[in-house]
Write an enzyme that holds these catalytic residues in place. Structure first.
Site, PDB file in Angstrom:
ATOM      1  CE  LYS A  12     -17.373 -27.532 -11.812  1.00 48.87           C
ATOM      2  NZ  LYS A  12     -16.026 -27.074 -11.374  1.00 48.87           N
ATOM      3  CE1 TYR A  52     -12.892 -31.213 -12.194  1.00 47.77           C
ATOM      4  CE2 TYR A  52     -14.447 -32.314 -10.731  1.00 47.77           C
ATOM      5  CZ  TYR A  52     -14.142 -31.301 -11.629  1.00 47.77           C
ATOM      6  OH  TYR A  52     -15.110 -30.380 -11.965  1.00 47.77           O
ATOM      7  CG  PHE A  60      -7.779 -27.325  -5.928  1.00 52.57           C
ATOM      8  CD1 PHE A  60      -8.466 -28.150  -6.808  1.00 52.57           C
ATOM      9  CD2 PHE A  60      -6.697 -26.605  -6.414  1.00 52.57           C
ATOM     10  CE1 PHE A  60      -8.088 -28.276  -8.139  1.00 52.57           C
ATOM     11  CE2 PHE A  60      -6.304 -26.723  -7.757  1.00 52.57           C
ATOM     12  CZ  PHE A  60      -7.004 -27.560  -8.614  1.00 52.57           C
ATOM     13  NE  ARG A  88     -11.977 -24.673 -20.624  1.00 53.61           N
ATOM     14  CZ  ARG A  88     -11.595 -25.068 -19.407  1.00 53.61           C
ATOM     15  NH1 ARG A  88     -12.186 -26.136 -18.835  1.00 53.61           N
ATOM     16  NH2 ARG A  88     -10.665 -24.435 -18.750  1.00 53.61           N
ATOM     17  CB  THR A  94     -10.776 -21.644 -13.308  1.00 52.77           C
ATOM     18  OG1 THR A  94     -10.325 -22.298 -14.508  1.00 52.77           O
ATOM     19  CG2 THR A  94     -11.007 -22.679 -12.216  1.00 52.77           C
ATOM     20  NE  ARG A 105     -16.089 -22.346 -14.610  1.00 58.02           N
ATOM     21  CZ  ARG A 105     -15.042 -23.064 -15.009  1.00 58.02           C
ATOM     22  NH1 ARG A 105     -14.095 -22.498 -15.744  1.00 58.02           N
ATOM     23  NH2 ARG A 105     -14.936 -24.336 -14.676  1.00 58.02           N
ATOM     24  CG  ASN A 115     -15.860 -23.384 -11.139  1.00 54.57           C
ATOM     25  OD1 ASN A 115     -16.539 -24.407 -11.043  1.00 54.57           O
ATOM     26  ND2 ASN A 115     -14.623 -23.399 -11.586  1.00 54.57           N
ATOM     27  CG  HIS A 118     -16.194 -30.098 -16.163  1.00 53.96           C
ATOM     28  ND1 HIS A 118     -14.845 -30.041 -15.910  1.00 53.96           N
ATOM     29  CD2 HIS A 118     -16.343 -30.970 -17.207  1.00 53.96           C
ATOM     30  CE1 HIS A 118     -14.207 -30.851 -16.759  1.00 53.96           C
ATOM     31  NE2 HIS A 118     -15.099 -31.416 -17.557  1.00 53.96           N
ATOM     32  CD  GLU A 129     -13.529 -34.114 -18.927  1.00 52.41           C
ATOM     33  OE1 GLU A 129     -12.603 -33.567 -18.303  1.00 52.41           O
ATOM     34  OE2 GLU A 129     -14.415 -33.467 -19.528  1.00 52.41           O
TER      35      GLU A 129
HETATM   36  P1  DAT Z   1     -11.452 -25.611 -15.171  1.00 54.56           P
HETATM   37  O1  DAT Z   1     -12.661 -26.155 -14.441  1.00 54.56           O
HETATM   38  O2  DAT Z   1     -11.635 -24.182 -15.594  1.00 54.56           O
HETATM   39  O3  DAT Z   1     -10.988 -26.506 -16.288  1.00 54.56           O
HETATM   40  P2  DAT Z   1      -9.172 -26.606 -13.638  1.00 54.56           P
HETATM   41  O4  DAT Z   1      -9.164 -27.782 -14.563  1.00 54.56           O
HETATM   42  O5  DAT Z   1      -7.890 -25.888 -13.423  1.00 54.56           O
HETATM   43  O6  DAT Z   1     -10.253 -25.520 -14.093  1.00 54.56           O
HETATM   44  O7  DAT Z   1      -9.704 -27.068 -12.203  1.00 54.56           O
HETATM   45  C1  DAT Z   1     -10.779 -27.972 -12.102  1.00 54.56           C
HETATM   46  C2  DAT Z   1     -11.661 -27.529 -10.986  1.00 54.56           C
HETATM   47  O8  DAT Z   1     -10.948 -27.550  -9.754  1.00 54.56           O
HETATM   48  C3  DAT Z   1     -12.182 -26.090 -11.106  1.00 54.56           C
HETATM   49  O9  DAT Z   1     -13.331 -25.984 -11.917  1.00 54.56           O
HETATM   50  C4  DAT Z   1     -12.465 -25.755  -9.674  1.00 54.56           C
HETATM   51  C5  DAT Z   1     -11.348 -26.468  -8.924  1.00 54.56           C
HETATM   52  N1  DAT Z   1     -10.209 -25.569  -8.712  1.00 54.56           N
HETATM   53  C6  DAT Z   1      -9.283 -25.183  -9.615  1.00 54.56           C
HETATM   54  N2  DAT Z   1      -8.374 -24.361  -9.087  1.00 54.56           N
HETATM   55  C7  DAT Z   1      -8.740 -24.205  -7.783  1.00 54.56           C
HETATM   56  C8  DAT Z   1      -8.209 -23.475  -6.684  1.00 54.56           C
HETATM   57  N3  DAT Z   1      -7.109 -22.726  -6.817  1.00 54.56           N
HETATM   58  N4  DAT Z   1      -8.857 -23.558  -5.497  1.00 54.56           N
HETATM   59  C9  DAT Z   1      -9.961 -24.327  -5.356  1.00 54.56           C
HETATM   60  N5  DAT Z   1     -10.515 -25.050  -6.359  1.00 54.56           N
HETATM   61  C10 DAT Z   1      -9.912 -24.984  -7.550  1.00 54.56           C
HETATM   62 MG    MG Z   2     -10.048 -28.301 -16.329  1.00 58.39          MG
END
Ligand code: DAT
Ligand code: MG
Length: 140
Positions: A12, A52, A60, A88, A94, A105, A115, A118, A129
């Site tokens: 990122k 996404y 968010f 992962r 996350t 992370r 973070n 991805h 993806e």
């Molecule tokens: P991951 O990236 O671990 O698969 P995710 O799919 O739940 O997590 O979310 C995708 C991305 O969205 C994550 O890397 C960062 C952002 N994100 C997730 N939860 C969030 C939150 N509560 N506040 C802000 N950004 C968030």
């Molecule tokens: Mg995810």
């Protein structure tokens, strides 16, 4: 034995700008996974919204798309047995403040938005993806 899998990894914007992309990609190669594609790019809004899409209704989502399109990222495809779960695990949770010590992370993430990395969450997600970021001709 775990199946041969592919996973999409994105380093990122902050992690790229801070110069951590080689270290992050290197840690994943160190798992014994093969890096079969790699590029630096700036995501546009359409790509970020597709990547996404599952989070479109989340509070968010706007912040996430704005962040991911704010500066260049590094995209990679990794291949290997159990690649999705192994990446992962190496990434950590996350929220970097909740990620296990020594994970990507925990070491390079700043907060839940920024973070560092991805990684695809399932084999089917990975296939979708990867198609967003790479033509089949670009994958070794
Ligand atoms: P991951 O990236 O671990 O698969 P995710 O799919 O739940 O997590 O979310 C995708 C991305 O969205 C994550 O890397 C960062 C952002 N994100 C997730 N939860 C969030 C939150 N509560 N506040 C802000 N950004 C968030
Ligand atoms: Mg995810």
């Amino acid at each position: 034995m775990a199946a041969m899998e592919r996973s999409l990894v994105l380093v990122k914007p902050d992690a790229v700008r801070d110069g951590h992309s080689d270290e992050i990609i290197g840690r994943l190669e160190g798992l014994g996974l093969k890096k079969v594609a790699l590029k630096t790019l700036r995501m546009d809004r359409a790509l970020a919204e597709k990547h996404y899409a599952i989070h479109r209704e989340k509070p968010f989502f706007g912040e996430l798309v704005a962040y991911m399109t704010s500066a260049p990222i590094v995209a990679a495809v990794f291949e290997g047995e159990g690649a999705v779960a192994r990446i992962r695990q190496e990434m950590g949770a996350t929220d970097p403040s909740k990620a296990d010590t020594g994970t990507i992370r925990a070491d390079f993430g700043r907060d839940v938005t920024r973070n560092a990395v991805h990684g695809s969450d399932a084999v089917e997600t990975a296939a979708k993806e990867i198609r967003l970021f790479f033509a089949e001709e670009e994958i070794a």
